[in-house]
Write an enzyme that holds these catalytic residues in place. Structure first.
Site, short mmCIF file in Angstrom:
data_model
loop_
_atom_site.label_atom_id
_atom_site.label_comp_id
_atom_site.label_asym_id
_atom_site.label_seq_id
_atom_site.Cartn_x
_atom_site.Cartn_y
_atom_site.Cartn_z
N THR A 38 -6.58 0.35 14.65
CA THR A 38 -7.88 0.54 13.98
C THR A 38 -9.03 0.22 14.92
O THR A 38 -10.04 0.93 14.96
CB THR A 38 -7.96 -0.32 12.72
OG1 THR A 38 -6.89 0.04 11.84
CG2 THR A 38 -9.29 -0.13 12.00
N SER B 165 11.89 -2.50 4.01
CA SER B 165 11.95 -3.93 3.71
C SER B 165 10.75 -4.70 4.25
O SER B 165 10.60 -5.90 3.98
CB SER B 165 13.24 -4.55 4.27
OG SER B 165 13.21 -4.58 5.69
N THR C 9 2.05 4.27 12.03
CA THR C 9 2.53 3.46 13.14
C THR C 9 1.50 3.41 14.26
O THR C 9 0.81 4.40 14.53
CB THR C 9 3.85 4.05 13.68
OG1 THR C 9 4.80 4.13 12.61
CG2 THR C 9 4.42 3.22 14.81
N ALA D 255 -2.64 8.48 11.38
CA ALA D 255 -3.85 7.66 11.38
C ALA D 255 -3.47 6.20 11.52
O ALA D 255 -2.55 5.73 10.85
CB ALA D 255 -4.65 7.86 10.09
N ALA D 256 -4.17 5.50 12.41
CA ALA D 256 -3.89 4.08 12.60
C ALA D 256 -4.28 3.26 11.38
O ALA D 256 -3.77 2.16 11.18
CB ALA D 256 -4.63 3.57 13.84
N HIS E 59 -5.70 -10.13 13.13
CA HIS E 59 -4.53 -9.77 12.33
C HIS E 59 -3.57 -10.95 12.24
O HIS E 59 -3.70 -11.94 12.95
CB HIS E 59 -3.81 -8.57 12.93
CG HIS E 59 -4.48 -7.26 12.65
ND1 HIS E 59 -5.52 -6.79 13.42
CD2 HIS E 59 -4.27 -6.33 11.68
CE1 HIS E 59 -5.93 -5.63 12.94
NE2 HIS E 59 -5.20 -5.32 11.89
N MET F 205 -5.23 4.00 7.12
CA MET F 205 -5.35 5.01 6.07
C MET F 205 -6.24 4.59 4.92
O MET F 205 -6.32 5.29 3.91
CB MET F 205 -3.96 5.38 5.56
CG MET F 205 -3.12 5.98 6.66
SD MET F 205 -1.76 6.96 6.08
CE MET F 205 -1.04 7.42 7.66
N ASP G 227 15.75 1.64 6.48
CA ASP G 227 15.53 0.37 7.14
C ASP G 227 16.30 0.37 8.45
O ASP G 227 17.18 1.21 8.66
CB ASP G 227 15.97 -0.80 6.25
CG ASP G 227 15.10 -2.03 6.44
OD1 ASP G 227 14.10 -1.94 7.18
OD2 ASP G 227 15.40 -3.08 5.86
N LYS H 103 1.85 -9.41 14.12
CA LYS H 103 1.48 -8.11 14.71
C LYS H 103 1.83 -8.12 16.20
O LYS H 103 1.49 -9.05 16.92
CB LYS H 103 -0.01 -7.82 14.50
CG LYS H 103 -0.40 -6.41 14.94
CD LYS H 103 -1.78 -6.03 14.43
CE LYS H 103 -2.19 -4.63 14.88
NZ LYS H 103 -1.26 -3.59 14.41
#
EC number: 1.17.1.8
Length: 265
Positions: free
Chosen positions: A164, A9, A97, A120-121, A153, A123, A33, A157
């Site tokens: 990244t 969701s 994640t 991977a932080a 961001h 993709m 979820d 967040k």
């Protein structure tokens, strides 16, 4: 490819659902979820205007029993529970994640001895090509240039600096023969003293609906070089995640990242 989506969701989950439904080689077989979510029981396709017959659920074992792959962009505690379920059902994982503790990372690495995992932080293809550019730049700006990483961001967040930004820091530090743990400076406040020339600084901005902006600054005397990547939507992350699923389809157990997926090593 029988794929389940975790965090269905959420903003990223919805984008992943749409990407899977639009991919002729992919089949959506489950949508997870969190417990207590108001979306439990809703059709997963409702977020993108489609009827799939797949209901959002918090029943991990029911979903993992149907899937060959799980794509997970959630939170560390949720991902750890998903790893445990994946081990029970032999399901390969694509994990985006961020914010793991050292102990949680060790759990992930241990699971990769039995499962194929892409972790991977970020993709997106663009970010991962940028990492290679940063390695090249760091090798040529190794003396006389101060290195700072600035990321921005959206207001929701929960971790900083971003995964990244840390990936970028690790790419730069590795190219310089350093450990990021030894040279990173996270934010500055008050009287900090003169800058350590071997340090890599991090600054984080949070606000609005910024998807993700990252700049690595090489600041010298008389010039500065900025390498920037900006995400305008999460589509690139979703497409990268599907690319990672395809990569895992031809791999056994092991821990991989997007550099492996894209053949950039």
């Amino acid at each position: 490819m029988k794929i389940a989506i975790a965090g269905a969701s959420g903003r990223m989950g919805r984008m992943l659902i749409e990407a899977v439904l639009n991919d002729a080689d992919a089949q959506l077989v489950g949508a997870l979820d969190r417990a207590g979510s108001p979306f439990l029981g809703q059709d997963a396709g409702a977020f993108v205007g489609k009827d799939t017959g797949i209901k959002l659920t918090d029943d991990l074992d029911a979903v993992f029993a149907q899937a060959d792959y799980l794509i997970d962009f959630t939170r560390p505690e949720g991902t750890i529970a998903h790893i445990e379920a994946a081990l029970r059902h032999d399901v390969k994982l694509v994990i985006g994640t961020t914010g793991f503790t050292a102990e949680q990372k060790a759990q992930l690495q241990a699971a990769a001895a039995k499962l194929g995992i892409v972790f991977a932080a970020n993709m997106s293809v663009g970010v991962n090509v940028t990492l290679k550019l940063l390695e090249f730049a760091a090798q040529h700006f190794s003396h006389g240039y101060d290195i700072e990483i600035i990321e921005a961001h959206h207001r929701h967040k929960v971790d900083a600096p971003s995964g990244t930004a840390l990936m970028m820091g690790e790419a730069v530090a590795g190219a310089l023969g350093r450990s990021l743990d030894d040279c990173a400076v996270y934010g500055r406040h008050g009287v900090t003293g003169e800058r350590d020339p071997s340090s890599i600084g991090f600054a984080a901005v949070r606000g609005g609906d910024i998807v993700g902006d990252h700049t690595v600054l090489f600041a010298g005397i008389g010039e500065r070089i900025e390498i920037t990547h900006k995400s305008s939507s999460r589509v690139s992350y979703a497409q990268g995640a599907l690319r990672a699923v395809r990569f895992l389809s031809a791999r056994g157990a092991g821990l991989f990242d997007m550099q492996d997926v894209l053949g950039l090593r």
